[in-house]
Design an enzyme around this catalytic site. Structure first.
Site, PDB file in Angstrom:
ATOM      1  N   ASN A  76       0.816  -1.216   0.000  1.00  0.00           N
ATOM      2  CA  ASN A  76       0.000   0.000   0.000  1.00  0.00           C
ATOM      3  C   ASN A  76       0.852   1.269   0.000  1.00  0.00           C
ATOM      4  OD1 ASN A  76      -2.499  -1.319   0.042  1.00  0.00           O
ATOM      5  ND2 ASN A  76      -2.415  -1.579   2.267  1.00  0.00           N
ATOM      6  N   HIS A  77       0.406   2.263  -0.747  1.00  0.00           N
ATOM      7  CA  HIS A  77       1.023   3.590  -0.759  1.00  0.00           C
ATOM      8  C   HIS A  77       0.035   4.611  -0.208  1.00  0.00           C
ATOM      9  CE1 HIS A  77       4.280   2.865  -4.056  1.00  0.00           C
ATOM     10  NE2 HIS A  77       3.973   1.736  -3.456  1.00  0.00           N
ATOM     11  N   LYS A  78       0.574   5.691   0.315  1.00  0.00           N
ATOM     12  CA  LYS A  78      -0.257   6.817   0.738  1.00  0.00           C
ATOM     13  C   LYS A  78      -0.826   7.473  -0.527  1.00  0.00           C
ATOM     14  CE  LYS A  78       0.107  10.805   3.879  1.00  0.00           C
ATOM     15  NZ  LYS A  78      -0.307  11.882   2.965  1.00  0.00           N
TER      16      LYS A  78
END
Length: 206
Positions: free
Chosen positions: A86-88
Protein backbone atom coordinates in the site's frame (compact mmCIF):
# COMPACT_ATOMS: atom_id res chain seq x y z
CA UNK A 1 -8.74 -44.36 18.80
CA UNK A 2 -9.79 -47.28 16.61
CA UNK A 3 -6.58 -49.06 15.59
CA UNK A 4 -8.23 -50.04 12.30
CA UNK A 5 -8.75 -46.41 11.28
CA UNK A 6 -5.94 -44.94 9.17
CA UNK A 7 -5.54 -41.43 7.82
CA UNK A 8 -2.76 -39.32 6.29
CA UNK A 9 -0.14 -37.81 8.58
CA UNK A 10 -0.84 -34.06 8.88
CA UNK A 11 2.84 -33.50 9.67
CA UNK A 12 4.11 -35.10 6.49
CA UNK A 13 5.56 -32.60 4.01
CA UNK A 14 4.71 -34.53 0.83
CA UNK A 15 1.70 -36.82 1.44
CA UNK A 16 1.63 -38.33 -2.08
CA UNK A 17 4.26 -40.95 -2.77
CA UNK A 18 6.83 -39.96 -5.43
CA UNK A 19 5.18 -36.58 -6.00
CA UNK A 20 6.81 -33.51 -4.50
CA UNK A 21 4.74 -30.76 -6.13
CA UNK A 22 1.87 -31.15 -3.66
CA UNK A 23 2.53 -30.51 0.01
CA UNK A 24 0.66 -30.14 3.27
CA UNK A 25 1.34 -26.43 3.36
CA UNK A 26 1.96 -25.83 7.05
CA UNK A 27 4.98 -28.12 6.88
CA UNK A 28 6.94 -25.92 4.46
CA UNK A 29 6.18 -22.48 5.94
CA UNK A 30 9.05 -20.61 7.61
CA UNK A 31 7.48 -17.17 8.09
CA UNK A 32 5.86 -16.91 11.55
CA UNK A 33 3.31 -14.44 10.15
CA UNK A 34 1.89 -17.11 7.85
CA UNK A 35 -0.36 -19.47 9.82
CA UNK A 36 -1.81 -22.56 8.12
CA UNK A 37 -4.21 -25.22 9.41
CA UNK A 38 -3.85 -28.98 9.21
CA UNK A 39 -4.36 -30.78 5.89
CA UNK A 40 -4.44 -27.61 3.80
CA UNK A 41 -2.51 -28.46 0.66
CA UNK A 42 -0.66 -26.47 -1.97
CA UNK A 43 -0.05 -27.86 -5.45
CA UNK A 44 2.57 -26.07 -7.56
CA UNK A 45 3.50 -26.68 -11.19
CA UNK A 46 7.19 -26.21 -10.41
CA UNK A 47 8.19 -26.08 -6.75
CA UNK A 48 6.17 -25.78 -3.53
CA UNK A 49 8.70 -23.23 -2.24
CA UNK A 50 7.03 -20.78 -4.62
CA UNK A 51 4.20 -20.38 -2.10
CA UNK A 52 6.05 -18.02 0.24
CA UNK A 53 7.55 -16.22 -2.76
CA UNK A 54 3.99 -15.48 -3.88
CA UNK A 55 3.07 -13.85 -0.57
CA UNK A 56 4.06 -10.38 -1.75
CA UNK A 57 5.05 -7.24 0.20
CA UNK A 58 4.85 -9.13 3.49
CA UNK A 59 7.20 -7.04 5.61
CA UNK A 60 7.95 -7.93 9.24
CA UNK A 61 7.75 -4.33 10.42
CA UNK A 62 4.12 -4.07 9.31
CA UNK A 63 3.09 -7.16 11.25
CA UNK A 64 0.10 -8.28 9.19
CA UNK A 65 -0.63 -12.00 9.04
CA UNK A 66 -1.82 -14.43 6.41
CA UNK A 67 -4.07 -16.93 8.19
CA UNK A 68 -5.33 -20.01 6.33
CA UNK A 69 -7.71 -22.56 7.82
CA UNK A 70 -7.85 -26.35 7.68
CA UNK A 71 -8.50 -28.58 4.67
CA UNK A 72 -8.03 -25.80 2.10
CA UNK A 73 -7.03 -26.53 -1.51
CA UNK A 74 -4.64 -24.00 -3.07
CA UNK A 75 -3.57 -24.26 -6.70
CA UNK A 76 -0.36 -23.11 -8.36
CA UNK A 77 0.46 -19.41 -8.83
CA UNK A 78 -1.95 -18.10 -6.19
CA UNK A 79 -0.69 -14.70 -5.02
CA UNK A 80 -1.43 -12.92 -1.77
CA UNK A 81 -0.78 -9.17 -1.83
CA UNK A 82 -0.10 -7.98 1.73
CA UNK A 83 -0.32 -4.54 3.32
CA UNK A 84 3.28 -3.62 2.49
CA UNK A 85 2.13 -2.97 -1.07
CA UNK A 86 0.00 0.00 0.00
CA UNK A 87 1.02 3.59 -0.76
CA UNK A 88 -0.26 6.82 0.74
CA UNK A 89 -2.78 8.06 -1.81
CA UNK A 90 -4.17 11.35 -0.49
CA UNK A 91 -1.27 13.54 -1.65
CA UNK A 92 -0.56 14.98 -5.08
CA UNK A 93 1.53 11.85 -5.79
CA UNK A 94 1.54 8.32 -4.40
CA UNK A 95 5.32 8.02 -5.02
CA UNK A 96 7.10 6.72 -1.85
CA UNK A 97 10.01 9.22 -1.73
CA UNK A 98 10.94 8.27 1.84
CA UNK A 99 12.05 4.72 1.06
CA UNK A 100 15.04 6.07 -0.91
CA UNK A 101 16.55 7.95 2.02
CA UNK A 102 18.56 11.19 2.05
CA UNK A 103 16.44 14.33 2.44
CA UNK A 104 13.45 12.46 1.06
CA UNK A 105 12.94 10.83 4.47
CA UNK A 106 11.16 14.01 5.58
CA UNK A 107 8.19 12.64 3.61
CA UNK A 108 8.04 9.48 5.78
CA UNK A 109 4.37 8.75 6.60
CA UNK A 110 3.34 9.05 10.22
CA UNK A 111 1.70 6.18 12.08
CA UNK A 112 -1.71 5.46 10.62
CA UNK A 113 -1.16 7.39 7.38
CA UNK A 114 -0.48 4.34 5.23
CA UNK A 115 -3.54 2.26 4.28
CA UNK A 116 -3.76 -0.86 6.46
CA UNK A 117 -6.46 -3.41 5.72
CA UNK A 118 -5.61 -5.88 8.50
CA UNK A 119 -4.85 -9.58 8.29
CA UNK A 120 -5.75 -11.68 5.27
CA UNK A 121 -7.88 -14.58 6.50
CA UNK A 122 -8.86 -17.67 4.54
CA UNK A 123 -11.47 -19.89 6.19
CA UNK A 124 -11.65 -23.68 6.26
CA UNK A 125 -12.42 -25.94 3.28
CA UNK A 126 -11.69 -23.16 0.77
CA UNK A 127 -10.72 -24.02 -2.82
CA UNK A 128 -8.56 -21.38 -4.54
CA UNK A 129 -7.99 -21.92 -8.26
CA UNK A 130 -4.90 -21.37 -10.35
CA UNK A 131 -3.49 -17.85 -10.75
CA UNK A 132 -5.83 -16.17 -8.25
CA UNK A 133 -4.71 -12.89 -6.65
CA UNK A 134 -6.00 -11.99 -3.19
CA UNK A 135 -5.66 -8.38 -2.07
CA UNK A 136 -4.70 -7.15 1.45
CA UNK A 137 -7.09 -7.69 4.34
CA UNK A 138 -9.56 -9.84 2.42
CA UNK A 139 -11.51 -12.43 4.44
CA UNK A 140 -12.73 -15.53 2.61
CA UNK A 141 -15.46 -17.55 4.29
CA UNK A 142 -15.59 -21.27 4.96
CA UNK A 143 -16.37 -23.51 2.01
CA UNK A 144 -15.85 -20.79 -0.61
CA UNK A 145 -14.58 -21.53 -4.12
CA UNK A 146 -12.48 -18.97 -6.02
CA UNK A 147 -12.36 -19.45 -9.79
CA UNK A 148 -9.03 -19.46 -11.63
CA UNK A 149 -7.57 -16.10 -12.71
CA UNK A 150 -9.75 -14.14 -10.29
CA UNK A 151 -8.66 -11.04 -8.39
CA UNK A 152 -10.32 -10.94 -4.98
CA UNK A 153 -10.67 -7.37 -3.71
CA UNK A 154 -13.34 -7.74 -1.02
CA UNK A 155 -14.59 -10.24 1.54
CA UNK A 156 -16.18 -13.48 0.34
CA UNK A 157 -19.18 -15.04 2.08
CA UNK A 158 -19.27 -18.65 3.30
CA UNK A 159 -19.93 -21.28 0.63
CA UNK A 160 -19.90 -18.75 -2.21
CA UNK A 161 -18.49 -19.38 -5.68
CA UNK A 162 -16.81 -16.24 -7.00
CA UNK A 163 -14.86 -15.33 -10.10
CA UNK A 164 -13.64 -12.52 -12.33
CA UNK A 165 -11.55 -9.36 -12.05
CA UNK A 166 -12.62 -7.93 -9.73
CA UNK A 167 -14.16 -11.15 -8.44
CA UNK A 168 -17.93 -11.20 -7.94
CA UNK A 169 -20.25 -13.81 -6.53
CA UNK A 170 -21.49 -16.24 -9.18
CA UNK A 171 -23.75 -18.19 -6.86
CA UNK A 172 -23.98 -19.85 -3.47
CA UNK A 173 -23.05 -23.52 -3.36
CA UNK A 174 -26.07 -24.41 -1.24
CA UNK A 175 -29.25 -22.93 0.22
CA UNK A 176 -28.96 -20.57 3.18
CA UNK A 177 -30.53 -23.26 5.39
CA UNK A 178 -27.92 -25.82 4.33
CA UNK A 179 -25.07 -23.28 4.74
CA UNK A 180 -26.23 -22.58 8.29
CA UNK A 181 -26.27 -26.31 8.99
CA UNK A 182 -22.77 -26.79 7.57
CA UNK A 183 -21.35 -23.88 9.54
CA UNK A 184 -22.79 -25.34 12.72
CA UNK A 185 -21.41 -28.77 11.79
CA UNK A 186 -17.79 -27.48 11.47
CA UNK A 187 -16.67 -30.85 10.14
CA UNK A 188 -13.08 -29.61 9.84
CA UNK A 189 -12.91 -29.53 13.64
CA UNK A 190 -13.98 -33.15 14.08
CA UNK A 191 -11.34 -35.55 15.30
CA UNK A 192 -9.54 -37.41 12.52
CA UNK A 193 -11.13 -40.75 13.34
CA UNK A 194 -14.62 -39.26 12.92
CA UNK A 195 -13.63 -37.53 9.65
CA UNK A 196 -12.15 -40.77 8.33
CA UNK A 197 -15.25 -42.78 9.23
CA UNK A 198 -17.45 -40.18 7.49
CA UNK A 199 -15.52 -39.38 4.29
CA UNK A 200 -18.29 -40.86 2.14
CA UNK A 201 -20.87 -38.72 3.95
CA UNK A 202 -18.72 -35.61 3.61
CA UNK A 203 -18.19 -36.05 -0.14
CA UNK A 204 -21.61 -37.23 -1.31
CA UNK A 205 -23.94 -34.87 -3.18
CA UNK A 206 -26.30 -32.89 -0.96
Amino acid sequence: MNENTHFPDKDEKFPLENYNRLCFLKNIISNPNIIVGDYTYYDDFENVDNFEKNVKYHFDFIGDKLIIGKFCMIASDVKFIMNGANHKMDGITAYPFYIFGKDWTKATPKDGELPFKGNTIIGNDVWIGNHVTIMPGVKIGNGAIIASNSTVTKDVEDYSIIGGNPAKEIRKRFSQEKIKELLEMEWWNWDLEKITENVNFLTKKI
